[in-house]
Structures are given as structure tokens and as C-alpha cells.
Design an enzyme around this catalytic site. Structure first.
Site, PDB file in Angstrom:
ATOM      1  N   HIS A 122      -9.348   0.636   5.317  1.00 25.47           N
ATOM      2  CA  HIS A 122      -8.070   0.908   5.982  1.00 25.47           C
ATOM      3  C   HIS A 122      -8.325   1.869   7.146  1.00 25.47           C
ATOM      4  O   HIS A 122      -9.167   2.763   7.055  1.00 25.47           O
ATOM      5  CB  HIS A 122      -7.084   1.521   4.977  1.00 25.47           C
ATOM      6  CG  HIS A 122      -5.683   1.567   5.514  1.00 25.47           C
ATOM      7  ND1 HIS A 122      -5.276   2.525   6.412  1.00 25.47           N
ATOM      8  CD2 HIS A 122      -4.614   0.755   5.291  1.00 25.47           C
ATOM      9  CE1 HIS A 122      -4.000   2.298   6.722  1.00 25.47           C
ATOM     10  NE2 HIS A 122      -3.581   1.232   6.070  1.00 25.47           N
ATOM     11  N   SER A 155       3.855  -2.381  10.427  1.00 25.79           N
ATOM     12  CA  SER A 155       5.314  -2.375  10.597  1.00 25.79           C
ATOM     13  C   SER A 155       5.964  -3.712  10.227  1.00 25.79           C
ATOM     14  O   SER A 155       6.956  -4.122  10.837  1.00 25.79           O
ATOM     15  CB  SER A 155       5.693  -1.956  12.018  1.00 25.79           C
ATOM     16  OG  SER A 155       5.238  -0.645  12.273  1.00 25.79           O
ATOM     17  N   GLY A 169       2.783   1.986  10.920  1.00 24.38           N
ATOM     18  CA  GLY A 169       3.708   3.105  10.766  1.00 24.38           C
ATOM     19  C   GLY A 169       4.423   3.491  12.051  1.00 24.38           C
ATOM     20  O   GLY A 169       5.045   4.540  12.133  1.00 24.38           O
ATOM     21  N   ASN A 219       0.864  -1.180   0.000  1.00 23.12           N
ATOM     22  CA  ASN A 219       0.000   0.000   0.000  1.00 23.12           C
ATOM     23  C   ASN A 219       0.900   1.229   0.000  1.00 23.12           C
ATOM     24  O   ASN A 219       1.500   1.560   1.023  1.00 23.12           O
ATOM     25  CB  ASN A 219      -0.893  -0.043   1.257  1.00 23.12           C
ATOM     26  CG  ASN A 219      -1.727   1.211   1.403  1.00 23.12           C
ATOM     27  OD1 ASN A 219      -1.813   2.034   0.491  1.00 23.12           O
ATOM     28  ND2 ASN A 219      -2.353   1.363   2.564  1.00 23.12           N
ATOM     29  N   GLU A 260      -6.832   4.365   8.160  1.00 18.94           N
ATOM     30  CA  GLU A 260      -6.686   5.797   7.839  1.00 18.94           C
ATOM     31  C   GLU A 260      -7.946   6.332   7.161  1.00 18.94           C
ATOM     32  O   GLU A 260      -8.314   7.493   7.342  1.00 18.94           O
ATOM     33  CB  GLU A 260      -5.436   5.997   6.968  1.00 18.94           C
ATOM     34  CG  GLU A 260      -4.165   5.789   7.790  1.00 18.94           C
ATOM     35  CD  GLU A 260      -2.955   5.314   7.011  1.00 18.94           C
ATOM     36  OE1 GLU A 260      -2.951   5.389   5.766  1.00 18.94           O
ATOM     37  OE2 GLU A 260      -1.994   4.849   7.667  1.00 18.94           O
ATOM     38  N   LYS A 310       0.100   4.263  -0.260  1.00 17.88           N
ATOM     39  CA  LYS A 310      -0.542   5.443   0.348  1.00 17.88           C
ATOM     40  C   LYS A 310      -0.312   6.688  -0.526  1.00 17.88           C
ATOM     41  O   LYS A 310      -0.253   6.568  -1.741  1.00 17.88           O
ATOM     42  CB  LYS A 310      -0.055   5.646   1.788  1.00 17.88           C
ATOM     43  CG  LYS A 310      -0.205   4.373   2.628  1.00 17.88           C
ATOM     44  CD  LYS A 310      -0.032   4.612   4.096  1.00 17.88           C
ATOM     45  CE  LYS A 310      -0.079   3.284   4.834  1.00 17.88           C
ATOM     46  NZ  LYS A 310       0.001   3.429   6.277  1.00 17.88           N
ATOM     47  N   GLU A 336      -4.901  -5.380  10.754  1.00 14.96           N
ATOM     48  CA  GLU A 336      -3.896  -4.337  10.950  1.00 14.96           C
ATOM     49  C   GLU A 336      -4.154  -3.612  12.271  1.00 14.96           C
ATOM     50  O   GLU A 336      -4.952  -2.661  12.320  1.00 14.96           O
ATOM     51  CB  GLU A 336      -3.981  -3.312   9.811  1.00 14.96           C
ATOM     52  CG  GLU A 336      -3.778  -3.900   8.438  1.00 14.96           C
ATOM     53  CD  GLU A 336      -3.283  -2.843   7.467  1.00 14.96           C
ATOM     54  OE1 GLU A 336      -2.201  -3.033   6.920  1.00 14.96           O
ATOM     55  OE2 GLU A 336      -3.962  -1.816   7.308  1.00 14.96           O
TER      56      GLU A 336
HETATM   57  C1  PEP Z   1      -0.611  -0.027   6.414  1.00 15.13           C
HETATM   58  O1  PEP Z   1      -0.871   1.155   6.597  1.00 15.13           O
HETATM   59  O2  PEP Z   1      -1.405  -0.762   5.785  1.00 15.13           O
HETATM   60  C2  PEP Z   1       0.630  -0.546   6.976  1.00 15.13           C
HETATM   61  C3  PEP Z   1       0.696  -1.821   7.244  1.00 15.13           C
HETATM   62  O3  PEP Z   1       1.623   0.369   7.198  1.00 15.13           O
HETATM   63  P1  PEP Z   1       3.101   0.068   7.782  1.00 15.13           P
HETATM   64  O4  PEP Z   1       3.596  -1.190   7.128  1.00 15.13           O
HETATM   65  O5  PEP Z   1       3.897   1.271   7.397  1.00 15.13           O
HETATM   66  O6  PEP Z   1       2.951  -0.093   9.251  1.00 15.13           O
END
Ligand code: PEP
Length: 253
Positions: free
Chosen positions: A98, A216, A176, A9, A100, A11, A170
Site C-alpha cells: 500500500h 476515493s 483519501g 481497508n 502508505e 487502516k 491505487e
Molecule cells: C486506500 O487507501 O486503499 C483507499 C483506496 O483509500 P480511499 O478509498 O479512502 O481513497
């Protein structure tokens, strides 16, 4: 058969040129280095979908996803992008729900359900995200919280519609932040998700659903996470912006 999937992703990152460079580097590394049976998905920002899609179309190893979709089919919805449009530029998957989008764009369970329906109706596959905030984990309410997210958006789908769905767990506190769920925390939540799905849909469909971990995930922890029985791959944010890291994660199976 449950698919093993690694999805990136991107973003709101990268310029047009950078996006093309990134996807061609990933494509080369996947062709040269990945031997196992893994579905690789990239989800660039909307303006780059068509160009990135030229590389993924007809490519058995790489697939295209959108990061969002409108719940509407067409019409006067300024700034929105429909599932039909996404399909017409080669998208096969759409990330829905997601954290966000839930947080910054106030997408609620009912909206997500409509997005799931609109996506599946066009023959695209949703990657449905769920996951709890830190306070729910600290209060040991994480299973109930995620169970409700699944129930409130997915349970109204038919078995046939659900067959198209990929789920991504997630935990928000891991996105992040550099703080990953332990492989044990991931496994117990993935097993719980699969069990909830088997109550909503037929058991075989639940068994065959790919459930991805996101938060992460990096080349250092992917192997351990992906070795868990109910972890069928990853949804990767930050580490998917670096071709070397993303390819190494894909090779972690
Ligand atoms: C995400 O936002 O889907 C995600 C997993 O981000 P990150 O890997 O940066 O934690």
C-alpha cells in the site's frame, strides 16, 4: 475465472467494539442484499483480526485480510506479525505494498517481494498495491512508473505463486482525496497492468488475475468504475468504514 472482489481497508481506525459492530452490520447487509457473485474482504487492524475472523471463518461471503505482514517467518522482530500468525487467526488475504506503507514505512520493492513470498508460502493471497504519485501522472510517466513497480516486486514470482496474487491499482493522488480516477483512466491503466502481467507470467494467468481499483471509490462512482472491462472490483478505504456505503459499493456490480 476472474474473481470480482470488493475489499475494505480499515487502516488505523475503529475501537474494538466499533470494529465488531461494523463487521456484523456489513455481514447482515451482504447476506440480505447482495445477490451477485462478489468476494467481500475486510481488513481490520491487527488487534481485531481474531475477533473479526470469528465472523468471517466458515462464511462463504466474507473473507479476512491483514493490512500488512512481516517478510520474516518468526524470531526476534519486535512488533512484527508473521504470515503464519495471520493464517492462524483466519486471514486469507494480505494487503502488500500500500502506498502508505511504501511512503511512511519506506517499504521498497525488494521488501515487498519478500513479503509476497512469505505470504504465498503460507497459502495466503496477497493484494499487491501499485499506483503513481501526482507528479508522475502530470509528467505522463504513470504507465512507466506502475510498470516498474509491478516488475520490481512481482516478476520474480513463479507462475504458480503469481496465481495467488490480486493486484490493486491505487493512484496516490486519488487516495483519501475525494478525487477519483475517471473510469477511462482506470480502464486504460488496468488494461496496461494486465498486459504487463501477461509479459511476466502466462497469458491465461494474467487474464484471470483480479485487478482492483482504489482511490476515493464510493457508492456514487463504483458502478461506472466496476463496469470497465479490466476493473474487477475495488479496494476501498474511507467508504469501507461505513457499513451502508460499503454494502452499496458491493452492490454496484
Ligand atoms: C486506500 O487507501 O486503499 C483507499 C483506496 O483509500 P480511499 O478509498 O479512502 O481513497
Amino acid at each position: 475465472m476472474r474473481k470480482r472482489i470488493v475489499a475494505g481497508n480499515w487502516k488505523m481506525n475503529k475501537t474494538y467494539e466499533e470494529a465488531l459492530t461494523l463487521v456484523s452490520e456489513i455481514d447482515n447487509m451482504v447476506k440480505d442484499e447482495v445477490t451477485g457473485d462478489v468476494t467481500v474482504i475486510v481488513a481490520p487492524p491487527f488487534p481485531f483480526l481474531q475477533s473479526v475472523g470469528k465472523l468471517t471463518q466458515g462464511n462463504d461471503l466474507m473473507h479476512l485480510a491483514a493490512q500488512n505482514v512481516s517478510e520474516h517467518e518468526s524470531g526476534a522482530y519486535t512488533g512484527e506479525v508473521s504470515a503464519t500468525m495471520l493464517k492462524s487467526v483466519g486471514a486469507e488475504y494480505v494487503i502488500i505494498g500500500h502506498s502508505e506503507r511504501r511512503m511512511y514505512h519506506h517499504e521498497d520493492a525488494q521488501t515487498l517481494y519478500k513479503k509476497l513470498k512469505a505470504t504465498i508460502a503460507q497459502g495466503l493471497k496477497p493484494i499487491f498495491c501499485c499506483g503513481e504519485p501526482l507528479e508522475e501522472r502530470d509528467a505522463e510517466n504513470h504507465f512507466e512508473y506502475v510498470g516498474k513497480q509491478l516488475h520490481d516486486s512481482l516478476s520474480y514470482l513463479s507462475n504458480e505463486e503469481f496465481d495467488q496474487v490480486v493486484v490493486a491499482y491505487e493512484p496516490i493522488w486519488a487516495i483519501g482525496t475525494g478525487r477519483t480516477a475517471s473510469s477511462q483512466q482506470a480502464q486504460e491503466m488496468h488494461a496496461y497492468i494486465r498486459e504487463q502481467l501477461s509479459r511476466m507470467f502466462d497469458a491465461e494467468a494474467a487474464f484471470n488475475t483480479s485487478i482492483l481499483y482504489g482511490g476515493s471509490c464510493n457508492p456514487g462512482n463504483a458502478k461506472e468504475l466496476f463496469s470497465q472491462e479490466d476493473v474487477d472490483g475495488g479496494l476501498i478505504g474511507g467508504a469501507s468504514l461505513k457499513s451502508r456505503d460499503f454494502a452499496d459499493i458491493i452492490k454496484s456490480f
